[in-house]
Design an enzyme around this catalytic site. Structure first.
Site, PDB file in Angstrom:
ATOM      1  N   ASN A   9       1.704  -8.336  22.162  1.00  0.00           N
ATOM      2  CA  ASN A   9       0.746  -7.364  21.647  1.00  0.00           C
ATOM      3  C   ASN A   9      -0.640  -7.999  21.726  1.00  0.00           C
ATOM      4  OD1 ASN A   9      -0.779  -5.573  20.182  1.00  0.00           O
ATOM      5  ND2 ASN A   9       0.466  -5.685  18.319  1.00  0.00           N
ATOM      6  N   ARG A  93       3.125  -4.003  24.091  1.00  0.00           N
ATOM      7  CA  ARG A  93       2.663  -2.886  23.282  1.00  0.00           C
ATOM      8  C   ARG A  93       1.366  -2.370  23.896  1.00  0.00           C
ATOM      9  NH1 ARG A  93      -0.221  -2.726  17.460  1.00  0.00           N
ATOM     10  NH2 ARG A  93      -0.197  -0.475  17.286  1.00  0.00           N
ATOM     11  N   HIS A 182       0.966   4.560  15.885  1.00  0.00           N
ATOM     12  CA  HIS A 182       2.094   3.941  15.151  1.00  0.00           C
ATOM     13  C   HIS A 182       3.426   4.570  15.556  1.00  0.00           C
ATOM     14  CE1 HIS A 182      -0.915   3.318  11.598  1.00  0.00           C
ATOM     15  NE2 HIS A 182      -0.824   2.179  12.285  1.00  0.00           N
ATOM     16  N   GLY A 214      -3.817   0.018   8.688  1.00  0.00           N
ATOM     17  CA  GLY A 214      -3.949   1.362   9.260  1.00  0.00           C
ATOM     18  C   GLY A 214      -2.793   2.169   8.693  1.00  0.00           C
ATOM     19  N   ARG A 243     -10.701   2.450   7.021  1.00  0.00           N
ATOM     20  CA  ARG A 243     -11.052   3.715   7.692  1.00  0.00           C
ATOM     21  C   ARG A 243     -11.078   4.858   6.689  1.00  0.00           C
ATOM     22  NH1 ARG A 243      -6.611   2.622  11.753  1.00  0.00           N
ATOM     23  NH2 ARG A 243      -7.571   1.309  13.348  1.00  0.00           N
ATOM     24  N   GLY A 335       3.683   0.364   2.186  1.00  0.00           N
ATOM     25  CA  GLY A 335       4.864   1.211   1.977  1.00  0.00           C
ATOM     26  C   GLY A 335       6.084   0.388   1.579  1.00  0.00           C
TER      27      GLY A 335
HETATM   28  P1  ADP Z   1      -1.254  -3.912   9.642  1.00  0.00           P
HETATM   29  O1  ADP Z   1      -1.645  -2.461   9.710  1.00  0.00           O
HETATM   30  O2  ADP Z   1      -2.409  -4.831   9.733  1.00  0.00           O
HETATM   31  O3  ADP Z   1      -0.046  -4.274  10.481  1.00  0.00           O
HETATM   32  P2  ADP Z   1       0.512  -4.295   7.367  1.00  0.00           P
HETATM   33  O4  ADP Z   1       1.541  -3.277   7.683  1.00  0.00           O
HETATM   34  O5  ADP Z   1       0.877  -5.725   7.447  1.00  0.00           O
HETATM   35  O6  ADP Z   1      -0.830  -4.040   8.148  1.00  0.00           O
HETATM   36  O7  ADP Z   1      -0.025  -3.979   5.907  1.00  0.00           O
HETATM   37  C1  ADP Z   1      -1.017  -4.777   5.328  1.00  0.00           C
HETATM   38  C2  ADP Z   1      -1.414  -4.174   3.996  1.00  0.00           C
HETATM   39  O8  ADP Z   1      -0.253  -4.000   3.186  1.00  0.00           O
HETATM   40  C3  ADP Z   1      -2.307  -5.091   3.187  1.00  0.00           C
HETATM   41  O9  ADP Z   1      -3.648  -4.912   3.528  1.00  0.00           O
HETATM   42  C4  ADP Z   1      -2.032  -4.634   1.769  1.00  0.00           C
HETATM   43  O10 ADP Z   1      -2.921  -3.588   1.474  1.00  0.00           O
HETATM   44  C5  ADP Z   1      -0.628  -4.094   1.815  1.00  0.00           C
HETATM   45  N1  ADP Z   1       0.298  -4.966   1.109  1.00  0.00           N
HETATM   46  C6  ADP Z   1       1.022  -6.005   1.590  1.00  0.00           C
HETATM   47  N2  ADP Z   1       1.771  -6.563   0.623  1.00  0.00           N
HETATM   48  C7  ADP Z   1       1.530  -5.866  -0.508  1.00  0.00           C
HETATM   49  C8  ADP Z   1       1.982  -5.938  -1.855  1.00  0.00           C
HETATM   50  N3  ADP Z   1       2.847  -6.868  -2.261  1.00  0.00           N
HETATM   51  N4  ADP Z   1       1.495  -5.035  -2.735  1.00  0.00           N
HETATM   52  C9  ADP Z   1       0.628  -4.087  -2.355  1.00  0.00           C
HETATM   53  N5  ADP Z   1       0.159  -3.981  -1.100  1.00  0.00           N
HETATM   54  C10 ADP Z   1       0.597  -4.842  -0.183  1.00  0.00           C
END
Ligand code: ADP
Length: 402
Positions: A9, A93, A182, A214, A243, A335
């Protein structure tokens, strides 16, 4: 000998990679090369079951970057394969496939031309993606290279959901329409959700919430996307880390005038300075915002409410469009891990048949149903695995070449 796939990626200054053994479907190494072409290049390499290795070495471009990644993969000490012959295919990707690709494809000159033709509509993503492909092809010319598009899974959307109410010639001339992103993640969690429901995917109606930095949501009917929240670009839809998501388009001209911005600046502003970061003034990371909200910070509390409200609107709208729903899926960083946010999203949704069990919801990064027994709609937490989808598509396409 096992069939290993290298998943790549490439961003404008980074290369993320994973090596997956397709016999066990397990990752055997992963890593990130950061600051490619910028002083301070650093490779963080994680061989499965061993300590991670950090290599600092300035590298001028993606080809030099990929060279270092490949050398690392065969390194006698921290490598994971004896020689490159053990890597049988490479999956790339690619963010934007326009309207051309509804599934993954073997990369040919024709495919590269289409990826290039999409530079116009994905100026930040497709150029580095193509750079990565060309770098890998030059270093591994004898294995199949496969492109897996972020937009592909969304190509089943009907026109009434992908068209904007703009003069039709904008679509004809410039392909201005909703694409959605996504897709690989929405696809993976849809398949897993159908498995958890114990039904063929064709008989399911699922809403998938990819909430990372995102974020996007998709309405999936019978395994096919009918609508998604990201649009012509990833800027539309949910509130994200940086965003804005949906706003009145007239605000754009208003800010441009007030803050004296040109098109590139406003684009950067809405993509990098807005969203949860802009609204909270604290961070784009929901852990920080959650902490501040718990400590009484009013703007942080407001940010969470605005975020949650937007997600609720999409869930409601998509249940209406799907005319039903078997499951809602939470995936990606927030999530999978954001316990309070998941709870807030599902609060007061029992009219729609959504009831979360607060005890079951106390879970992070694990595949689980967190709905109450009597919830009409199941609520799943499903850790996403985009790399496995890319590796599987790559494997399947590579096998057809034999
Ligand atoms: P990307 O879109 O960069 O791949 P990720 O799917 O890794 O992002 O998600 C990153 C975001 O997930 C972080 O910026 C944070 O907001 C959220 N996050 C990660 N761990 C936690 C947690 N334990 N509690 C709440 N939010 C979290």
């Amino acid at each position: 000998m096992s069939f290993n796939v290298l998943v790549v990626n490439c961003g404008s200054s980074s290369i993320k990679y994973q090596v997956i053994d397709m016999d066990s479907k397990q990752e055997i190494a992963s890593g990130l090369l950061d600051r490619v072409g910028i002083p301070g290049t650093v490779l963080t390499h994680k061989p499965e079951g061993k300590e991670k290795t950090v290599i600092e070495k300035d590298l001028p471009d993606h080809t030099a970057g990929m060279q270092l990644v490949l050398e690392t993969l065969v390194h006698p000490e921290y490598g994971v394969v004896k020689d490159l012959g053990e890597i049988k295919a490479v999956g790339h990707r690619v963010v934007h496939g326009g309207e051309h690709f509804a599934e993954s494809v073997l990369i040919t000159d024709e495919v590269k031309k289409v990826i290039r033709d999409c530079f116009d509509i994905a100026p930040l993503h497709n150029p580095p993606n193509l750079m990565g492909i060309e770098a890998c092809q030059s270093l591994m010319p004898n294995v199949p290279h496969v492109a897996v598009f972020d937009t592909a899974f969304h190509q089943t959307m009907p026109p009434e959901n992908f068209m904007y109410a703009l003069p039709y010639e904008l679509y004809e001339k410039y392909k201005v329409r909703r694409y959605g992103f996504h897709g690989t993640s929405h696809y993976y969690v849809t398949q897993r959700a159908a498995a958890l429901l114990g039904k063929p995917v064709e008989q399911t109606k699922i809403i998938t919430l990819h909430l990372g930095n995102g974020a996007s949501v998709a309405a999936v009917d019978g395994g096919k996307v009918i609508d998604t929240s990201m649009g012509f670009t990833p800027l539309e839809g949910l509130v994200m880390g940086t965003r804005s998501g949906d706003i009145d388009p007239a605000i754009v001209f208003f800010i441009m005038e007030k803050l004296n911005m040109g098109p590139a600046e406003i684009n950067n502003y809405l993509n990098k300075k807005a969203g949860a970061l802009g609204l909270s003034g604290i961070s784009n990371d929901f852990r920080d915002i959650g902490d501040a909200a718990a400590a009484g910070d009013k703007r942080a509390q407001l940010t969470l409410k605005v975020y949650v409200n937007r997600v609720k609107s999409y869930i409601g709208g998509y249940i209406a469009k799907l005319n039903g729903c078997d499951a809602i899926v939470f995936t990606a960083g927030l999530g999978e891990n954001g316990i309070p946010i998941r709870q807030m999203i599902c609060d007061n949704m029992d009219f729609l048949g959504i009831k979360m069990d607060p005890e079951k919801n106390k879970v992070r990064g694990k595949e689980i149903d967190v709905a109450t027994e009597d919830s009409k709609i199941r609520i799943f937490v499903i850790p996403t695995n985009e790399e496995l989808v890319i590796a599987t598509d790559t494997y399947n396409i590579a096998m057809k070449q034999k």
